[in-house]
Write an enzyme that holds these catalytic residues in place. Structure first.
Site, PDB file in Angstrom:
ATOM      1  N   ASP A 364      -3.997  -2.931  -9.623  1.00 49.03           N
ATOM      2  CA  ASP A 364      -4.405  -2.386  -8.339  1.00 49.03           C
ATOM      3  C   ASP A 364      -4.610  -0.880  -8.555  1.00 49.03           C
ATOM      4  O   ASP A 364      -4.190  -0.340  -9.581  1.00 49.03           O
ATOM      5  CB  ASP A 364      -3.286  -2.660  -7.330  1.00 49.03           C
ATOM      6  CG  ASP A 364      -3.467  -1.910  -6.043  1.00 49.03           C
ATOM      7  OD1 ASP A 364      -4.594  -1.895  -5.545  1.00 49.03           O
ATOM      8  OD2 ASP A 364      -2.484  -1.333  -5.552  1.00 49.03           O
ATOM      9  N   ASP A 558       1.452  -2.899  -5.896  1.00 52.79           N
ATOM     10  CA  ASP A 558       2.626  -2.248  -5.298  1.00 52.79           C
ATOM     11  C   ASP A 558       3.046  -2.926  -4.000  1.00 52.79           C
ATOM     12  O   ASP A 558       3.555  -2.297  -3.095  1.00 52.79           O
ATOM     13  CB  ASP A 558       2.390  -0.752  -5.093  1.00 52.79           C
ATOM     14  CG  ASP A 558       1.289  -0.462  -4.101  1.00 52.79           C
ATOM     15  OD1 ASP A 558       1.235   0.667  -3.590  1.00 52.79           O
ATOM     16  OD2 ASP A 558       0.471  -1.353  -3.833  1.00 52.79           O
ATOM     17  N   ASP A 562      -0.779  -6.732  -1.609  1.00 53.86           N
ATOM     18  CA  ASP A 562      -0.995  -7.276  -2.943  1.00 53.86           C
ATOM     19  C   ASP A 562      -0.137  -8.507  -3.217  1.00 53.86           C
ATOM     20  O   ASP A 562      -0.295  -9.152  -4.251  1.00 53.86           O
ATOM     21  CB  ASP A 562      -0.686  -6.217  -4.010  1.00 53.86           C
ATOM     22  CG  ASP A 562      -1.791  -5.177  -4.105  1.00 53.86           C
ATOM     23  OD1 ASP A 562      -2.935  -5.519  -3.779  1.00 53.86           O
ATOM     24  OD2 ASP A 562      -1.505  -4.038  -4.493  1.00 53.86           O
TER      25      ASP A 562
END
Length: 661
Positions: A364, A558, A562
């Site tokens: 990410d 994080d 996600d």
């Protein structure tokens, strides 16, 4: 990455986004416990373990030295008086476990082999050898306990951060209470040298806190008014007054303690293989030994029953799979402990195994490769609005959002927000926010949101993270938010490529221009931008299908938005796990230092652990094969059998402890 509703997209056309079903990632929690009697779950005390060994040796040593004299006593009574107590003291746990397992229908295991072999040795009057097998097995267990204790100490810091008490402020007085009894909104006071007992926000004081037990970072962190602190941190300097924001059971440290204590439930495939192997291997050994004892005297002239029974007993002792059963779980446990030392929390050995096969690593962006520390860098008003008006509108419409970008906008203004000014607040997932501010409908979010609401605007290709605002369907301008790369982000990508990872990927909800620039700066192979959370799951699905039969995909994010992607990947890794409940609950591995370079370090630890485990398997099987042959042909004695069993186990244990380094 945290909620991406604010991240901007490029391209001035409306897009329709298919909804992809979120496939849940199910890990195998199957746990087959081997029949090793010793319980390593309790606290290890070296003195308590050594004392029985001293007693056994005080009986065993004189027995071996004066064996002939004792043997020549009346009915060998002297020999039995020394060796039988030594045998029972050293072998009682083995005999008890073997008996218990037989009653439960689990006959063929290492304790059964040892019990039959040693009782048979006593029956043919080989008392020193029988005691020797049990004694050296007990010594092997002691070394195993020492090794496990050392490995546990690597994780012990995590377990010791559990706070014992909280100083709660009641009617101006401090009262010491259990952290479990403190409620949300209570005020607690933490003095210098004390552990912070619950997650909360500082309402008075500033200090430095030691986060090393949580993150592995040795440098104290400065905390000030309004900052969040976490349970388990140690206050180093000033007195802190903290408003509790989470119950103890919901705090980050409580979740981490739980996952550490339950990590052993997720066994690696290699461990399961050895458990299954022993299930078939042991009966083969037992029936082979029975054949060695019974058949040669029937078919070989001059062969005596006592000689071949002795050889069969030797074969049983040699064949004990103790070295494998003990050292392989210990190797993985050492790997998990070694990772914890470096701030990498692995939830089970199965994930160490999975890391070995990772050939695609997906990151990410915000909060993972970048710091996620946002600041307003530019305010561009349009259509008659000025900078101050645009910022005030943004502060009000973002007043209820917990997103870091919303916080950065609020931090850019000292204006106090009247709750009555903001009504009908609504978050539009993947787009932005709509709210009524003083009877005006204000929207704030991505370029995608402007297209969704058919609001005319000039420029879709803007560099940076951009929040667009519109008031009553009139475009009011935009605010640019700056973020920066983490210091070790580039090193992380380079390290992965040096290790042979075939593909590095970045998935982000940010716009094409930012994604392209960051991918180029870091040397990332490929990227996808402007993704909604469900589109990230779709992207991971494609990467999983292209990773190959034996390849695996790791995703590093994080938390929060996600979480579905972390769950879907073969190996889900969470950055900032202490700040995200979703990350702790969903991820297979939590990187507690927030450093992307720890991804390569985790893979390196996994590879070393697996190498050590397979060294133990190969070494143990090779040595046993050699000594089984020697035993069948009468070359090996019971003492060689003891080495082949306990010696191999000891050497394998010593090798397994290298996984902790």
């Amino acid at each position: 990455m945290k909620q991406k509703v604010h991240l901007e997209s490029s391209g001035c056309s409306n897009c329709e986004h298919d909804h992809h079903e979120n496939h849940n990632h199910v890990h195998n929690h199957h746990d087959e416990n081997h029949n090793h009697d010793h319980d390593h779950g309790g606290e290890f005390n070296l003195k308590n373990e050594v004392l029985p060994l001293v007693v056994i040796l005080s009986l065993y040593a004189p027995g071996v030295i004066f064996e002939n004299q004792l043997h020549n006593t009346f009915y060998s009574i002297g020999e039995y008086l020394l060796f039988i107590p030594a045998y029972l003291l050293s072998g009682w746990s083995v005999l008890k476990t073997a008996g218990r397992n037989i009653l439960k229908g689990r006959v063929f295991d290492e304790t059964f082999l040892m019990a039959v072999a040693t009782l048979g040795a006593i029956a043919i009057h080989k008392l020193p050898e029988a005691v020797g097998v049990m004694l050296f097995y007990k010594i092997g267990e002691l070394f195993q306990d020492i090794a496990v204790s050392r490995s546990r100490n690597s994780i012990k810091a995590l377990l010791e951060v559990r706070p014992d008490y909280a100083n709660i402020q009641i009617d101006g007085e401090l009262k010491k209470v259990s952290p479990e009894t403190v409620k949300i909104g209570d005020i607690i006071v933490v003095k210098p040298g004390e552990k912070i007992p619950l997650d909360g926000e500082i309402i008075d004081g500033n200090s430095q806190v030691d986060t090393s037990a949580l993150t592995g970072e040795s440098v104290p962190r400065t905390v000030r008014l309004s900052e969040t602190v976490l349970a388990g941190m140690i206050n180093k300097m000033g007195v802190l007054s903290i408003k509790v924001t989470k119950l103890f059971d919901e705090s980050s440290i409580a979740k981490i303690l739980d996952l550490v204590q339950n990590a052993k439930s997720k066994k690696a495939e290699t461990e399961k293989f050895i458990t299954k192997f022993a299930r078939y291997y042991t009966p083969i050994v037992v029936f082979t030994s029975l054949a060695v004892a019974l058949l040669p005297p029937l078919f070989i002239s001059g062969a005596t029953s006592s000689e071949w029974v002795y050889r069969a007993l030797i074969l049983l002792v040699i064949s004990c799979p103790c070295g494998l059963v003990i050292s392989i779980p210990l190797g993985y446990f050492g790997g998990v402990g070694g990772a914890a030392k470096r701030g990498i929390l692995v939830k089970g050995s199965t994930f160490l195994d999975s890391l070995n096969a990772v050939n695609t690593v997906v990151f990410d962006k915000t909060g993972t490769l970048t710091k996620g520390v946002f600041q307003v860098s530019k305010i561009v008003p349009q259509n008659g609005f000025n900078e101050q008006e645009l910022l005030q509108l943004a502060v009000k419409v973002e007043s209820h959002s917990n997103h870091p970008i919303a916080q950065s906008i609020r931090n850019a203004s000292d204006e106090k927000i009247d709750a009555l000014d903001v009504r009908d607040y609504e978050e539009i997932a993947g787009y932005g926010i709509r709210a009524k501010v003083k009877n005006q409908v204000v929207i704030a979010g991505s370029d995608r949101l402007l297209h969704r609401e058919n609001i005319a605007h000039d420029n879709c290709q803007l560099e940076g993270t951009v929040i667009h605002l519109a008031v009553d369907n009139i475009y009011a301008g935009y605010i640019v938010i700056a973020d920066e790369l983490k210091e070790d982000a580039k090193h992380a990508i380079q390290a992965l490529k040096r290790m042979g990872v075939e593909k590095t990927v970045m998935l982000t909800g940010d716009n094409q221009a930012i994604a392209s620039r960051i991918a180029q700066q870091l040397g990332i192979d490929t990227y996808e931008a402007e993704l909604l959370p469900e589109e990230k799951v779709n992207a991971i699905e494609k990467l999983l299908s292209s990773a190959g039969k034996h390849g695996k995909v790791a995703f590093i994010g994080d938390g929060i938005n996600d979480a579905p992607v972390i769950a879907r990947a073969d190996v889900g890794m969470a950055m900032g796990g202490l700040g995200s409940d979703a990350a702790i609950e969903t991820a297979d591995i939590v990187i507690m230092t927030d450093a992307p370079s720890k991804v390569a370090e985790a893979i390196q630890i996994a590879r070393k652990t697996r190498q050590i485990v397979w060294q133990n398997i190969g070494f143990a099987l090779a040595i046993k094969a050699i000594f089984i042959g020697l035993g069948i042909f009468g070359i090996a004695t019971m003492w060689e059998a003891v080495f082949a069993d306990v010696g191999v186990a000891l050497l394998a244990i010593f090798n397994a402890t290298r996984a902790m380094k």
